[in-house]
Design a protein around this motif. Structure first.
Motif: not given
Length: 515
Positions: A189-201
């Protein structure tokens, strides 16, 4: 290829309720079972909603919401309606609980709708309390399509013609339901909130984190339970006149053995497919060690706890020779070269066997004390009406004939020596003779055809749909990664999160032509 809109399975519903509210009560056990498609119960196209299921959703939501609001401090740890005000706490619950239940922030319209529902309950003379309002809101959320389904619409701006990336919130759910079969945790949830699920890495890093977490174990079990047909353990029965060592108490022990073994190999040992198919060890309790007898070499467990033990490497090779598989793929009073050969063809080689003639009555032969099972099935295979199918199954199944119908080793049957030799046919690279279950397991473990089949099984399970011709590029990507890793199952699961079909979808166009 886009996966159709998919609702939660019973397994996922129970897991989600547990992680959303902390109640491990399995409310979905009352739901009608899912239809199975190509061996799995999580295929999107088959997950329709019947009137009975909708009724059960209502009953489950009523029970869950009543239980949840009985402990308001747990439900609202940071807001006290007596001191902070009921309206303030209701608004906080709608946004915070709704965000977790829907796996994304609520829209202003949704917030207003649930606020109106809370106000309605507060104003109703038959309800009127803060708890009544909150209970009704939770009931409604648990019956919403946003809770029961996993919608994926993607971003509004295409990256290429009509192709869009999934939103960070959608990616969090896609990862969590693929690897954990449940809702996202706080880190996702925190990664989604912070926009951190956008790259393959970023996505691969999360996948590896999740596979290192104990929450990966139930999903690993779930896949193998379905792929290996172990769900049949719940209903099989054996003739104790033929198998006096059998009792129904063995079934949960067999189940625990194979699932502990799979968990250990995939998540703790080297994770290799070859180890899964050939490892000379297993996990047994004292009772199960007594059942296997001399097949266990070295120290045996002293109690009910399952421990890693060494198995006779001349007899046992990985999961294929464990009691669970041998018992499931057998008759109630005899072993079955047909069932065992069919299992290898369909589940390990992904071959589709021809259907038997429509007018053929299919029954196992009566027990004949003057013949071995092999002799009886060789006679059946010689029948011209049966030959085409049995020629594909029997020569593979004969390799397991040292194991009787409950998975105990035997060197003789009815006074005659067991002949475990067999022949692999109709494959691209495996054709040839083998001698016994260990030799067969070794050949299957070294086969790229088997690895490719296992990859396609995982693809269907992870992507919740059948494989199509358009998936050829995706399959090439994951198969190359699988091969490069030495057929490491964990690395293969990570590779499944890196394909174009996992990361993107075609843009959803609303009626009237607007995205």
């Amino acid at each position: 290829v886009d996966t159709p809109l998919r609702r939660l399975t019973r397994f996922e519903y129970d897991n989600t309720v547990r992680d959303l509210l902390g109640y491990d009560t399995h409310p979905a056990s009352a739901f009608p079972p899912e239809a199975e498609v190509q061996g799995f119960d999580n295929q999107a196209a088959a997950l329709t909603a019947s009137d009975l299921l909708i009724e059960q959703y209502l009953k489950a939501a009523e029970g869950i919401s009543e239980r949840a609001t009985a402990d308001m401090a747990k439900l609202l740890p940071d807001c006290d309606p007596d001191t902070d005000g009921e309206a303030v706490c209701a608004a906080e619950l709608i946004e915070s609980f709704g965000k977790r239940a829907f796996r994304r922030p609520l829209t202003p319209e949704e917030i207003a709708r649930y606020q109106a529902l809370y106000d309605f309950a507060k104003a109703d003379p038959d309800m009127g309390t803060f708890r009544d309002g909150v209970t009704l809101v939770i009931q409604a959320m648990l019956q919403s399509s946003q809770f029961l389904y996993r919608p994926e619409f993607g971003e509004t701006t295409p990256i290429d013609v009509d192709v869009v990336r999934l939103t960070h919130w959608e990616m969090a759910s896609k990862l969590s339901y693929m690897i954990w079969n449940t809702m996202p945790d706080d880190d996702l949830f925190a990664a989604a909130e912070g926009g951190q699920l956008g790259t393959k890495e970023e996505i691969a890093a999360q996948a590896r984190r999740m596979l290192a977490d104990d929450r990966a174990k139930p999903a690993i079990r779930n896949f193998h339970r379905q792929w290996l047909k172990l769900v049949q353990l719940e209903t099989i029965s054996k003739d104790t006149g033929v198998y006096p060592a059998y009792s129904d108490s063995l079934r949960p022990l067999w189940k625990e053995e194979v699932e502990r073994f799979i968990e250990y190999v995939v998540l703790e040992d080297d994770g290799k497919l070859s180890t899964l198919l050939t490892a000379p060890y297993s996990f047994l309790s004292s009772d199960l060690a007594s059942f296997y007898g001399e097949d266990v070499v070295g120290p045996v467990p002293a109690g009910a706890t399952f421990e890693k033990v060494s198995m006779d490497p001349s007899r046992h090779a990985g999961l294929l020779t464990q009691g669970a598989l041998m018992a499931v793929h057998a008759e109630g009073n005899q072993s079955s070269p047909v069932f065992r050969g069919k299992f290898v063809r369909e589940q390990l080689l992904c071959q589709t066997l021809p259907l038997p003639p429509a007018n053929l009555v299919i029954e196992p032969p009566d027990l004949d004390p003057s013949k071995t099972t092999r002799e009886q099935y060789e006679e059946i295979g010689a029948n011209p009406d049966c030959a085409s199918c049995h020629a594909l199954m029997n020569p593979l199944g004969f390799g397991f004939e040292n194991f009787d119908g409950i998975g105990l080793w035997r060197d003789t049957q009815n006074g005659k020596p067991i002949d475990p030799t067999g022949q692999i046919t109709a494959t691209e690279t495996l054709d040839g003779p083998f001698n016994g279950p260990v030799d067969l397991a070794d050949k299957l473990a070294a086969s790229p055809e088997v690895a490719s089949c296992v990859a396609s099984q995982w693809f269907r399970f992870a992507y919740n749909r059948t494989v199509t011709p358009e998936d050829s590029c995706n399959l090439d990507v994951v198969n190359e990664a699988f091969s490069a890793s030495g057929y490491d199952i964990k690395e293969f699961i990570v590779a499944l999160t890196q394909t174009e079909t996992f990361l993107h979808r075609h843009q959803v166009v609303a009626e009237g032509g607007a995205p």
